[in-house]
Design a protein around this motif. Structure first.
Motif, PDB file in Angstrom:
ATOM      1  N   PHE A  16       0.836  -1.197   0.000  1.00  0.00           N
ATOM      2  CA  PHE A  16       0.000   0.000   0.000  1.00  0.00           C
ATOM      3  C   PHE A  16       0.879   1.258   0.000  1.00  0.00           C
ATOM      4  O   PHE A  16       1.900   1.291   0.693  1.00  0.00           O
ATOM      5  N   LYS A  17       0.459   2.266  -0.731  1.00  0.00           N
ATOM      6  CA  LYS A  17       1.274   3.468  -0.894  1.00  0.00           C
ATOM      7  C   LYS A  17       1.353   4.296   0.390  1.00  0.00           C
ATOM      8  O   LYS A  17       2.404   4.831   0.726  1.00  0.00           O
ATOM      9  N   PHE A  18       0.257   4.373   1.129  1.00  0.00           N
ATOM     10  CA  PHE A  18       0.220   5.245   2.294  1.00  0.00           C
ATOM     11  C   PHE A  18       0.270   4.455   3.602  1.00  0.00           C
ATOM     12  O   PHE A  18      -0.591   4.604   4.461  1.00  0.00           O
ATOM     13  N   MET A  19       1.272   3.612   3.721  1.00  0.00           N
ATOM     14  CA  MET A  19       1.480   2.901   4.994  1.00  0.00           C
ATOM     15  C   MET A  19       2.132   3.850   5.976  1.00  0.00           C
ATOM     16  O   MET A  19       3.106   4.545   5.613  1.00  0.00           O
ATOM     17  N   GLU A  40       4.181   3.703   8.549  1.00  0.00           N
ATOM     18  CA  GLU A  40       5.593   3.598   8.904  1.00  0.00           C
ATOM     19  C   GLU A  40       6.516   3.549   7.692  1.00  0.00           C
ATOM     20  O   GLU A  40       7.722   3.347   7.832  1.00  0.00           O
ATOM     21  N   LEU A  41       5.942   3.725   6.505  1.00  0.00           N
ATOM     22  CA  LEU A  41       6.733   3.544   5.294  1.00  0.00           C
ATOM     23  C   LEU A  41       7.861   4.564   5.182  1.00  0.00           C
ATOM     24  O   LEU A  41       8.964   4.241   4.754  1.00  0.00           O
ATOM     25  N   GLU A  42       7.603   5.800   5.601  1.00  0.00           N
ATOM     26  CA  GLU A  42       8.600   6.848   5.483  1.00  0.00           C
ATOM     27  C   GLU A  42       9.342   7.094   6.799  1.00  0.00           C
ATOM     28  O   GLU A  42      10.182   8.000   6.897  1.00  0.00           O
ATOM     29  N   TRP A  43       9.017   6.282   7.847  1.00  0.00           N
ATOM     30  CA  TRP A  43       9.637   6.508   9.156  1.00  0.00           C
ATOM     31  C   TRP A  43      11.057   5.975   9.159  1.00  0.00           C
ATOM     32  O   TRP A  43      11.312   4.842   8.740  1.00  0.00           O
ATOM     33  N   ARG A  44      11.976   6.763   9.674  1.00  0.00           N
ATOM     34  CA  ARG A  44      13.393   6.400   9.630  1.00  0.00           C
ATOM     35  C   ARG A  44      13.688   5.121  10.409  1.00  0.00           C
ATOM     36  O   ARG A  44      14.516   4.319  10.007  1.00  0.00           O
ATOM     37  N   TYR A  45      13.013   4.949  11.540  1.00  0.00           N
ATOM     38  CA  TYR A  45      13.278   3.775  12.395  1.00  0.00           C
ATOM     39  C   TYR A  45      12.193   2.700  12.259  1.00  0.00           C
ATOM     40  O   TYR A  45      12.009   1.879  13.165  1.00  0.00           O
ATOM     41  N   GLY A  46      11.484   2.707  11.150  1.00  0.00           N
ATOM     42  CA  GLY A  46      10.394   1.737  10.959  1.00  0.00           C
ATOM     43  C   GLY A  46      10.878   0.277  10.945  1.00  0.00           C
ATOM     44  O   GLY A  46      10.300  -0.592  11.603  1.00  0.00           O
ATOM     45  N   TYR A  47      11.940   0.023  10.217  1.00  0.00           N
ATOM     46  CA  TYR A  47      12.459  -1.352  10.126  1.00  0.00           C
ATOM     47  C   TYR A  47      12.927  -1.864  11.480  1.00  0.00           C
ATOM     48  O   TYR A  47      12.597  -2.973  11.910  1.00  0.00           O
ATOM     49  N   LEU A  48      13.677  -0.975  12.202  1.00  0.00           N
ATOM     50  CA  LEU A  48      14.160  -1.342  13.526  1.00  0.00           C
ATOM     51  C   LEU A  48      12.996  -1.551  14.486  1.00  0.00           C
ATOM     52  O   LEU A  48      13.000  -2.466  15.328  1.00  0.00           O
ATOM     53  N   GLY A  49      11.976  -0.698  14.364  1.00  0.00           N
ATOM     54  CA  GLY A  49      10.814  -0.814  15.237  1.00  0.00           C
ATOM     55  C   GLY A  49      10.090  -2.137  15.053  1.00  0.00           C
ATOM     56  O   GLY A  49       9.653  -2.762  16.029  1.00  0.00           O
ATOM     57  N   VAL A  50       9.952  -2.552  13.804  1.00  0.00           N
ATOM     58  CA  VAL A  50       9.293  -3.844  13.538  1.00  0.00           C
ATOM     59  C   VAL A  50      10.086  -4.982  14.159  1.00  0.00           C
ATOM     60  O   VAL A  50       9.519  -5.912  14.760  1.00  0.00           O
ATOM     61  N   TRP A  51      11.386  -4.919  14.059  1.00  0.00           N
ATOM     62  CA  TRP A  51      12.231  -5.968  14.670  1.00  0.00           C
ATOM     63  C   TRP A  51      12.069  -5.998  16.191  1.00  0.00           C
ATOM     64  O   TRP A  51      11.972  -7.076  16.812  1.00  0.00           O
TER      65      TRP A  51
END
Length: 311
Positions: free
Chosen positions: A275-278, A280-291
């Protein structure tokens, strides 16, 4: 052939003498002995019984001969708890005691054991009792050996390196042997009663307590073999229960692992959608947060499973 006299002799040929006492051990296929029996009007039906491998335990007699066919258990190389039975033929005449077996090793074993108890003055009736007693004692030894092995099998069932197929095989052969011993011991007991009852009155009086002891040993073999037969059934049930419990524990661990990864899979699945408007998509720490969220959820579930003793 083996001849008992002042000592035990082994000879290829033995001169049979009707006028003196002789105790002879030989094989069933000994043509010299078979021909001698025919020459002395030994019934042809008895010859057929001797040579028949499937002949059951029996007692036959006429005016000149007494024919006794018993079973002797010998070890099978296939398994240490597997014993098969083979015929042992006893023929008693006025002055001759003749024992015949199919296997040379059986003849050697029985003759060696009789020699330890043999005395020249022993009557043929007493020798008959002694040989049967030796065979019954051998059967009792087999039962005791199986008892020891069943105790070892019970310990092996709870061992970490349990070999299921080996234990199953041992229990199978133990059951076969014990079942055969129980059945044949009942038949042997009937034959022993016939032998004793066909002795002259004076002989029965002399050998009364010997045959009482012999029948007690046979009763022991019958009862103990049936008891240990039930025990093998218990051990099979125990083995199946243990293996089932071990399988349940393995499935429980797999279920625990699945429970840990199930919410993680849900989270990853959500973030795998394009989806285009997720948020956390543009959040800098999104990947780390998911982990961090995934590890936290996995740790909480793991600790809960640990308290529940699922893992």
């Amino acid at each position: 052939m083996y001849l008992f006299a002042d000592r035990l002799y082994r000879r290829d040929e033995i001169t049979l003498d009707d006028n003196r006492k002789q105790v002879i051990f030989t094989t069933i296929d000994n043509e010299q002995i078979l021909q001698w029996l025919r020459e002395h009007d030994f019934p042809e039906s008895f010859i057929e019984d001797i040579q028949n491998e499937d002949q059951s335990i029996t007692y036959e007699d006429n005016d000149r001969f007494k024919l006794i066919i018993l079973k002797y258990f010998v070890p099978d190389p296939e398994d240490r708890l597997h014993f098969h039975d083979e015929n042992v033929v006893i023929i008693v005449m006025k002055n001759t005691f003749l024992l015949m077996g199919r296997d040379q090793r059986t003849i050697k074993e029985l003759s060696a054991r009789l020699y330890k108890r043999y005395r020249q003055k022993d009557s043929l009736e007493y020798i008959t009792y002694t040989v049967i007693d030796i065979m019954v004692d051998h059967t009792m030894w087999i039962i005791d050996r199986i008892d020891d092995q069943l105790e070892a099998i019970e310990d092996r069932i709870f061992a970490e390196d349990l070999d299921e197929q080996e234990v199953q095989k041992d229990l199978y052969f133990a059951r076969r042997t014990l079942n055969r011993i129980a059945k044949l011991s009942v038949q042997s007991n009937d034959v022993v009663n016939k032998i004793y009852n066909h002795f002259p009155v004076e002989t029965r009086r002399k050998l009364k307590y010997e045959f009482i002891d012999l029948k007690e040993h046979l009763s022991f073999s019958i009862n103990e073999s049936k008891t240990y037969l039930d025990r093998t059934g218990y051990l099979q049930t125990l083995l199946m229960g243990f293996l089932s419990n071990r399988m349940n524990q393995a499935m429980q661990r797999l279920a625990a692992i699945s429970l840990i990864f199930l919410p993680l899979t849900f989270i990853v699945g959500n973030y795998g959608m394009n989806f285009k408007f997720m948020p956390e998509l543009e959040w800098r720490y999104g990947y780390l947060g998911v982990w961090i969220v995934n590890l936290a959820i996995a740790w909480v579930i793991y600790r809960w499973l640990k308290r529940q003793k699922w893992i």
